[in-house]
Design a protein around this motif. Structure first.
Motif, short mmCIF file in Angstrom:
data_model
loop_
_atom_site.label_atom_id
_atom_site.label_comp_id
_atom_site.label_asym_id
_atom_site.label_seq_id
_atom_site.Cartn_x
_atom_site.Cartn_y
_atom_site.Cartn_z
N MET A 1 0.86 -1.19 0.00
CA MET A 1 0.00 0.00 0.00
C MET A 1 0.89 1.24 0.00
SD MET A 1 -3.15 1.29 0.49
CE MET A 1 -3.33 3.00 0.71
N THR A 2 1.15 1.85 1.13
CA THR A 2 2.02 3.02 1.19
C THR A 2 3.03 2.84 2.30
OG1 THR A 2 0.60 4.18 2.75
CG2 THR A 2 0.19 4.59 0.42
N ASP A 3 4.14 3.53 2.16
CA ASP A 3 5.15 3.56 3.21
C ASP A 3 4.53 4.26 4.42
OD1 ASP A 3 7.23 4.29 4.90
OD2 ASP A 3 8.60 4.74 3.26
N LYS A 4 4.68 3.67 5.59
CA LYS A 4 4.09 4.23 6.81
C LYS A 4 4.61 5.64 7.09
CE LYS A 4 1.85 0.47 8.04
NZ LYS A 4 0.65 0.25 7.33
N ALA A 5 5.80 5.97 6.61
CA ALA A 5 6.38 7.28 6.86
C ALA A 5 5.88 8.35 5.89
CB ALA A 5 7.90 7.20 6.79
N GLU A 6 5.21 7.95 4.82
CA GLU A 6 4.75 8.95 3.86
C GLU A 6 3.67 9.83 4.49
OE1 GLU A 6 3.55 6.62 0.46
OE2 GLU A 6 5.48 6.96 -0.49
N ARG A 7 3.75 11.11 4.16
CA ARG A 7 2.75 12.06 4.64
C ARG A 7 2.11 12.71 3.44
NH1 ARG A 7 5.45 15.83 8.95
NH2 ARG A 7 6.89 16.13 7.24
N TYR A 8 0.81 12.93 3.54
CA TYR A 8 0.04 13.47 2.43
C TYR A 8 -0.66 14.75 2.85
CZ TYR A 8 0.76 8.99 0.19
OH TYR A 8 1.34 7.88 -0.38
N ALA A 9 -0.71 15.70 1.90
CA ALA A 9 -1.43 16.95 2.10
C ALA A 9 -2.42 17.10 0.95
CB ALA A 9 -0.47 18.14 2.11
N LEU A 10 -3.65 17.42 1.29
CA LEU A 10 -4.70 17.67 0.30
C LEU A 10 -4.85 19.17 0.15
CD1 LEU A 10 -7.11 16.74 -1.46
CD2 LEU A 10 -8.49 16.84 0.63
N LEU A 11 -4.61 19.67 -1.05
CA LEU A 11 -4.70 21.11 -1.33
C LEU A 11 -5.75 21.34 -2.41
CD1 LEU A 11 -0.88 21.97 -1.59
CD2 LEU A 11 -2.32 21.84 0.46
N SER A 12 -6.74 22.17 -2.10
CA SER A 12 -7.78 22.50 -3.07
C SER A 12 -8.29 23.90 -2.74
CB SER A 12 -8.92 21.49 -3.01
OG SER A 12 -9.91 21.80 -3.96
N VAL A 13 -7.88 24.87 -3.52
CA VAL A 13 -8.19 26.26 -3.19
C VAL A 13 -8.78 27.01 -4.37
CG1 VAL A 13 -6.48 26.39 -1.35
CG2 VAL A 13 -5.82 26.98 -3.67
N THR A 14 -9.68 27.91 -4.05
CA THR A 14 -10.23 28.81 -5.05
C THR A 14 -9.27 29.98 -5.26
OG1 THR A 14 -12.46 28.23 -4.41
CG2 THR A 14 -12.19 30.28 -5.61
N ASP A 15 -8.88 30.60 -4.15
CA ASP A 15 -7.90 31.69 -4.19
C ASP A 15 -6.52 31.04 -4.10
OD1 ASP A 15 -6.14 33.78 -3.78
OD2 ASP A 15 -7.28 34.68 -2.14
N LYS A 16 -5.78 31.09 -5.18
CA LYS A 16 -4.51 30.38 -5.26
C LYS A 16 -3.31 31.22 -4.78
CE LYS A 16 -6.47 27.31 -8.58
NZ LYS A 16 -7.75 27.54 -7.96
N THR A 17 -3.58 32.35 -4.16
CA THR A 17 -2.52 33.20 -3.65
C THR A 17 -1.66 32.41 -2.65
OG1 THR A 17 -3.96 35.13 -3.84
CG2 THR A 17 -2.00 35.36 -2.45
N GLY A 18 -0.39 32.27 -2.95
CA GLY A 18 0.55 31.61 -2.05
C GLY A 18 0.52 30.09 -2.06
N ILE A 19 -0.35 29.49 -2.86
CA ILE A 19 -0.48 28.02 -2.82
C ILE A 19 0.78 27.33 -3.34
CG2 ILE A 19 -1.63 27.71 -5.06
CD1 ILE A 19 -2.35 25.81 -1.76
N VAL A 20 1.43 27.91 -4.34
CA VAL A 20 2.63 27.28 -4.88
C VAL A 20 3.74 27.29 -3.83
CG1 VAL A 20 4.47 27.52 -6.61
CG2 VAL A 20 2.06 27.71 -7.29
N GLU A 21 3.94 28.41 -3.19
CA GLU A 21 4.97 28.51 -2.15
C GLU A 21 4.66 27.56 -1.00
OE1 GLU A 21 4.79 32.23 -4.54
OE2 GLU A 21 3.27 31.05 -3.49
N PHE A 22 3.40 27.48 -0.62
CA PHE A 22 2.98 26.58 0.45
C PHE A 22 3.27 25.13 0.07
CE2 PHE A 22 -0.67 24.44 2.77
CZ PHE A 22 -0.08 24.50 4.02
#
Length: 127
Positions: A1-22
């Motif tokens: 399945m997945t490596d237990k150490a992997e961490r995931y972030a779900l990003l879904s934004v309307t205002d994309k200000t700063g999303i790339v840097e984040f």
């Protein structure tokens, strides 16, 4: 399945200000990014690796993308208690991954409702 150490972030934004840097900051901390639609497109344009939510779900868009982030695989990944072996087993059995961080922002509905040119059906598209 997945490596237990992997961490995931779900990003879904309307205002994309700063999303790339984040997203860059998150990837530098070892997060894998899950996204969709316009957010995924913006991140890919910045040459970030993105795992499309629909790839995780394993099904085509539901209702033209309206329900992409409301799929049980996403909700299980967000809700599962990592300290509960039963929940972690269920998450794996349902082919989900643990989602450690969620960053979303919504359409400014109060502003949209005030646009006299929009029909009720158009306003509901934003909601």
């Amino acid at each position: 399945m997945t490596d237990k150490a992997e961490r995931y972030a779900l990003l879904s934004v309307t205002d994309k200000t700063g999303i790339v840097e984040f997203a860059y900051a998150l990837t530098s901390l070892g997060f894998k990014i899950i996204s969709e639609g316009g957010t995924a497109k913006a991140l890919r344009q910045a040459e970030l690796e993105v795992w499309e939510a629909r790839e995780m779900i394993g099904t085509p868009d539901l209702l033209e993308g309206r329900l992409g982030l409301l799929h049980p695989r996403i909700l299980i990944g967000i809700s599962a208690d990592r300290d509960n072996p039963g929940q972690m087993h269920e998450m794996e059995r349902r082919h989900s991954v643990p989602i450690d961080l969620v960053a979303v922002n919504l359409y400014p509905v109060s502003e949209i409702v005030g646009v006299p040119m929009l029909s009720q059906a158009e306003i509901l598209e934003y909601i």
